[in-house]
Design a protein around this motif. Structure first.
Motif, PDB file in Angstrom:
ATOM      1  N   GLU A 171       0.583  -1.159   0.107  1.00 20.49           N
ATOM      2  CA  GLU A 171      -0.097  -0.035  -0.135  1.00 20.49           C
ATOM      3  C   GLU A 171       0.958   1.141   0.125  1.00 20.49           C
ATOM      4  OE1 GLU A 171      -4.068  -1.517   2.440  1.00 20.49           O
ATOM      5  OE2 GLU A 171      -2.589  -0.118   3.483  1.00 20.49           O
ATOM      6  N   THR A 197      -6.654  -1.562   3.559  1.00 18.80           N
ATOM      7  CA  THR A 197      -6.989  -0.375   3.790  1.00 18.80           C
ATOM      8  C   THR A 197      -8.120   0.377   2.462  1.00 18.80           C
ATOM      9  OG1 THR A 197      -4.753   0.236   4.503  1.00 18.80           O
ATOM     10  CG2 THR A 197      -6.252   2.200   3.932  1.00 18.80           C
ATOM     11  N   TYR A 200      -1.159   4.371  -0.444  1.00 21.52           N
ATOM     12  CA  TYR A 200      -1.546   5.105   0.842  1.00 21.52           C
ATOM     13  C   TYR A 200      -0.587   5.727   1.323  1.00 21.52           C
ATOM     14  CZ  TYR A 200      -1.966   5.236   5.715  1.00 21.52           C
ATOM     15  OH  TYR A 200      -1.914   5.561   7.150  1.00 21.52           O
TER      16      TYR A 200
END
Length: 374
Positions: A237, A329, A370
């Protein structure tokens, strides 16, 4: 003849916690303790405690230690201040990446090179071969350290409750000696999860004591033990490369989009650092005709891509997935892939991944997927 995997100093702790163990780079390591999704989310929202004792520590000392590392590595290690660290790479003469590394400057003439577990022996052997012309010594310290990492937004508070070291003054990519729960440690602030956090290099004999103290301090604020499985989805991520996936000896740093780590302007004996000519040629090629670029891909559906799957557009193969997994996420499958430059711009339409014969649609996005709020 098979060789039994090596055990970290925390092996008994992992087994007592019911961890699912796996052979990773010759080490028996915890893959997960319960739910890898829960461990992932704990690191994103609270904190996770990792055993990273499989990493390879190599100490370099001597009057010409800086010159030696400048000659052996692609970065300008001589410009690293005492107490600071630098991300860099070691390459072969042809420019191919042998490993990516973090180098800590512990003193005026002392450095610690931290290699990936899968490449630690190679890095040690290559550095040992290259040191002959320098007034420097390469020492294998892989058995001298256990390495624990506390990662996540609650990590500063957890560690502050156990040490009087100046954590507020400890910058990203820096390290300082200190005592944590009565245990002497090198406290570093680097990380591989996309979150704030700390790495604690300690004597193997102190590892269990420190693990217990960290868990006692961290459990009330939601910290959990975390395994390698969630470490992989966290770094994915965060768009961080993994050797053997995004980085290989068939790629130069410029092929991997990481040419910024190569410092051609280094001086003194490092003017002809290993791989310099090949890397200069790779830089020219990359500028004249950009190689495949590393991009993020987010699924429109639910099927999960894996490393080696083809990226396609208009019925043609335009790239290859290097890493893929469900993203806890984002709530969708994601992948990192090398794709032709013509299809690398975020928002490029018509791109898919060939998943067992079906071209699943994916959105091209810039990395990372992310980024934490600071």
């Amino acid at each position: 003849m098979s060789t039994a995997p090596r055990l970290t100093a925390l092996d008994a702790v992992h087994r007592a916690l019911g961890a699912t163990m796996t052979d990773f780079a010759g080490w028996d390591m915890p893959l997960r303790y319960a739910s890898e999704r829960d461990e992932h989310n704990a690191v994103r929202t609270k904190a996770g405690l990792f055993d990273l004792s499989h990493m390879g520590e190599i100490t370099v000392t001597g009057a010409e230690a800086a010159d030696f590392l400048n000659f052996s590595l692609v970065g300008n290690i001589g410009s690293v201040g005492v107490g600071r660290a630098r991300y860099t790479m070691i390459v072969a003469a042809d420019g191919g990446i042998l490993d990516d590394l973090i180098v800590y400057r512990l003193g005026e003439t002392e450095y610690m090179v931290v290699a990936n577990a899968s490449n630690a022996r190679t890095v040690l052997d290559v550095l040992s071969d290259r040191v002959a012309r320098f007034d420097a010594e390469v020492r294998d310290d892989r058995d001298a350290y256990a390495l624990l990492a506390v990662q996540g937004p609650e990590s500063p508070g957890i560690l502050k409750s156990l040490t009087d070291a100046d954590l507020d003054g400890l910058k990203y990519y820096a390290g300082l000696p200190g005592t944590v729960a009565g245990v002497p440690a090198l406290i570093a602030r680097t990380g591989y999860t996309g979150e704030d956090g700390f790495e604690l290099f300690v004597s193997p004999g102190d590892a269990e004591k420190l693990w217990g103290a960290l868990m006692e301090a961290g459990t009330p604020v939601g910290m959990v033990p975390a395994g390698l499985s969630c470490r992989d989805t966290l770094r994915l991520e965060a768009g961080m490369p993994l050797y053997g996936h995004e980085l290989t000896d068939a790629l130069t740093p410029f092929d991997a989009g990481l040419g910024r780590v190569v410092k051609f302007e280094k001086t003194s004996q490092s003017d002809s650092f290993v791989g310099r000519a090949a890397l200069a040629a790779a830089a020219e090629r990359a500028e004249a005709a950009p190689p495949r670029k590393l991009v993020g891909l987010i699924a429109e559906g639910r099927r999960v891509p894996r490393a080696g799957f083809s990226v396609v557009a208009d019925g043609k193969v335009i790239g290859e997935v290097t890493s893929g997994a469900p993203s806890p996420t984002l709530g969708k499958p994601i992948a990192i892939a090398y794709v032709d430059a013509a299809h690398a711009e975020p928002g490029t339409q018509g791109v898919g991944i060939d998943i067992r014969g079906t071209h699943e649609p994916y959105e091209v996005v810039a990395l990372p997927f992310y980024k934490r709020q600071k």
